[in-house]
Scaffold this active site. Sequence first.
Site, PDB file in Angstrom:
ATOM      1  N   GLY A  55       0.993  -1.156  -0.056  1.00 31.80           N
ATOM      2  CA  GLY A  55      -0.058  -0.055   0.021  1.00 31.80           C
ATOM      3  C   GLY A  55       0.844   1.220  -0.025  1.00 31.80           C
ATOM      4  O   GLY A  55       1.875   1.357   0.730  1.00 31.80           O
ATOM      5  N   ALA A  56       0.311   2.238  -0.751  1.00 36.11           N
ATOM      6  CA  ALA A  56       1.367   3.267  -0.814  1.00 36.11           C
ATOM      7  C   ALA A  56       1.783   3.828   0.354  1.00 36.11           C
ATOM      8  O   ALA A  56       3.091   4.197   0.731  1.00 36.11           O
ATOM      9  CB  ALA A  56       0.706   4.469  -1.625  1.00 36.11           C
ATOM     10  N   TYR A 111      -4.335  -7.204  -4.363  1.00 40.72           N
ATOM     11  CA  TYR A 111      -3.985  -6.956  -5.725  1.00 40.72           C
ATOM     12  C   TYR A 111      -2.730  -7.776  -6.394  1.00 40.72           C
ATOM     13  O   TYR A 111      -2.266  -8.481  -5.551  1.00 40.72           O
ATOM     14  CB  TYR A 111      -3.603  -5.536  -5.806  1.00 40.72           C
ATOM     15  CG  TYR A 111      -2.368  -4.996  -5.320  1.00 40.72           C
ATOM     16  CD1 TYR A 111      -1.123  -4.901  -6.351  1.00 40.72           C
ATOM     17  CD2 TYR A 111      -1.947  -4.649  -4.068  1.00 40.72           C
ATOM     18  CE1 TYR A 111       0.027  -4.363  -5.659  1.00 40.72           C
ATOM     19  CE2 TYR A 111      -0.966  -4.195  -3.581  1.00 40.72           C
ATOM     20  CZ  TYR A 111       0.228  -4.328  -4.226  1.00 40.72           C
ATOM     21  OH  TYR A 111       1.317  -3.798  -3.885  1.00 40.72           O
ATOM     22  N   TYR A 125      -8.259  -5.786  -6.448  1.00 39.82           N
ATOM     23  CA  TYR A 125      -9.593  -6.261  -6.125  1.00 39.82           C
ATOM     24  C   TYR A 125      -9.951  -5.571  -4.756  1.00 39.82           C
ATOM     25  O   TYR A 125      -9.669  -6.173  -3.668  1.00 39.82           O
ATOM     26  CB  TYR A 125      -9.858  -7.602  -6.043  1.00 39.82           C
ATOM     27  CG  TYR A 125      -9.226  -8.476  -7.354  1.00 39.82           C
ATOM     28  CD1 TYR A 125     -10.566  -8.701  -8.191  1.00 39.82           C
ATOM     29  CD2 TYR A 125      -8.154  -8.750  -7.862  1.00 39.82           C
ATOM     30  CE1 TYR A 125     -10.175  -9.163  -9.306  1.00 39.82           C
ATOM     31  CE2 TYR A 125      -8.030  -9.170  -9.117  1.00 39.82           C
ATOM     32  CZ  TYR A 125      -9.189  -9.526  -9.847  1.00 39.82           C
ATOM     33  OH  TYR A 125      -8.905 -10.113 -10.962  1.00 39.82           O
ATOM     34  N   ASN A 186      -0.057  10.409  -6.571  1.00 35.30           N
ATOM     35  CA  ASN A 186      -0.206   8.953  -6.709  1.00 35.30           C
ATOM     36  C   ASN A 186      -1.646   8.652  -7.572  1.00 35.30           C
ATOM     37  O   ASN A 186      -2.475   8.128  -7.134  1.00 35.30           O
ATOM     38  CB  ASN A 186      -0.187   8.156  -5.478  1.00 35.30           C
ATOM     39  CG  ASN A 186       0.423   7.032  -5.501  1.00 35.30           C
ATOM     40  OD1 ASN A 186       0.716   6.353  -6.393  1.00 35.30           O
ATOM     41  ND2 ASN A 186       1.028   6.606  -4.198  1.00 35.30           N
ATOM     42  N   ASP A 276       6.753   5.339  -3.938  1.00 35.98           N
ATOM     43  CA  ASP A 276       6.608   5.322  -2.510  1.00 35.98           C
ATOM     44  C   ASP A 276       8.064   5.261  -1.822  1.00 35.98           C
ATOM     45  O   ASP A 276       8.219   6.164  -0.693  1.00 35.98           O
ATOM     46  CB  ASP A 276       5.826   4.158  -1.941  1.00 35.98           C
ATOM     47  CG  ASP A 276       4.472   4.114  -2.807  1.00 35.98           C
ATOM     48  OD1 ASP A 276       3.976   5.209  -3.065  1.00 35.98           O
ATOM     49  OD2 ASP A 276       4.131   3.047  -2.983  1.00 35.98           O
TER      50      ASP A 276
END
Length: 352
Positions: A55-56, A111, A125, A186, A276
């Site tokens: 996750g970012a 994902y 998803y 992002n 990131d």
Amino acid sequence: MIPIGAVDGERAGQPTDWPAGWLDALCVGETMVMVTPTPGGRLDAESTFVLRAGGAESNVAMFLAALGHRVGWAGRVGADPLGDLVVEQVRGTGVDTSLVEVDQARPTAVYLKDPGPDGTRVYYYRRGSAAAGMDPEYADRIDAVPATVLHLSGVTPALSGSCRALVDHLVSIRPAGRGLVSFDVNHRPALWSDRSAAATELLRLAQAADVVFVGLDEAARLWDVTTPEQVRALLDRPGALVVKNGAVEAVTYTADSVTVEPARPVEVVEPVGAGDAFAAGWLSGALRGLDQTARLRLGHLVAGAALGSVSDFAALPPVPAICAALEITPDSWHAAGPSAATAAGGSAAAKG
């Protein structure tokens, strides 16, 4: 006055003597379970796969922790084994996860990466995920934790209307005592209903932040600009604007300076997550009070580590190698002094 901290072996070191409850940085957003083939594999029945947290915002948090900062990640996961995996992996890198909430009704998002000769395709998803249920009420818990830097990205406001309201609160309604707001644009086209909505909303949020990270490619996609100078003309309010131009260079604009630093040549195994990593390196340099050139170099160095891994997170070089790349002495890196942002009342990381 927040001490940056000492060094522990080959890690950058964990800060010591912190005031109770204070974080160097707090990163807020969704973390999913990433399914990725081992090197050389594709998204097919013949490959083997690994599961990792991805996750970012948590990527930024994990790299900041690896660089020695006291950092937290706030988000929401489902009451499922995937949620447990996410929290355990993020916490295992030294990130505080005490603000993470568990949703009993919504699932943890997933994902999948599909590396190919022409790049990596990513399949998400995440519709109806636990994180999509975050709302402004969650901000009450976040507001209660003082942090020198609050880091967010443009992914979160695209998840749902309630997430957009949360980010708007955190970025625009500055709670008393909050430090710098860092915002990575992002842009994820698949998450937005149309380009115009994304362009308007992300521009508004970026203009309200203190530090902004944006790729030149996504700025061109969003706002029809083609040069870093045009990006700065558009985003003229942030105290620091960092424009990343892929494998070419990165440029930092402040109120009184422009700093350009070429990218480091690296062997690319997997490009997803490098942005990131770059943001984490730059923010670490700012928190340590390094000059603008060193901040960009540290951003490139951390991004290079991510580019060489199938995961979004990767091990960093030992401190001597980091110092050599930044052209600073180990004593400068190890020096225990107040973070630049806090010592200047929350402005130095933006102004340099």
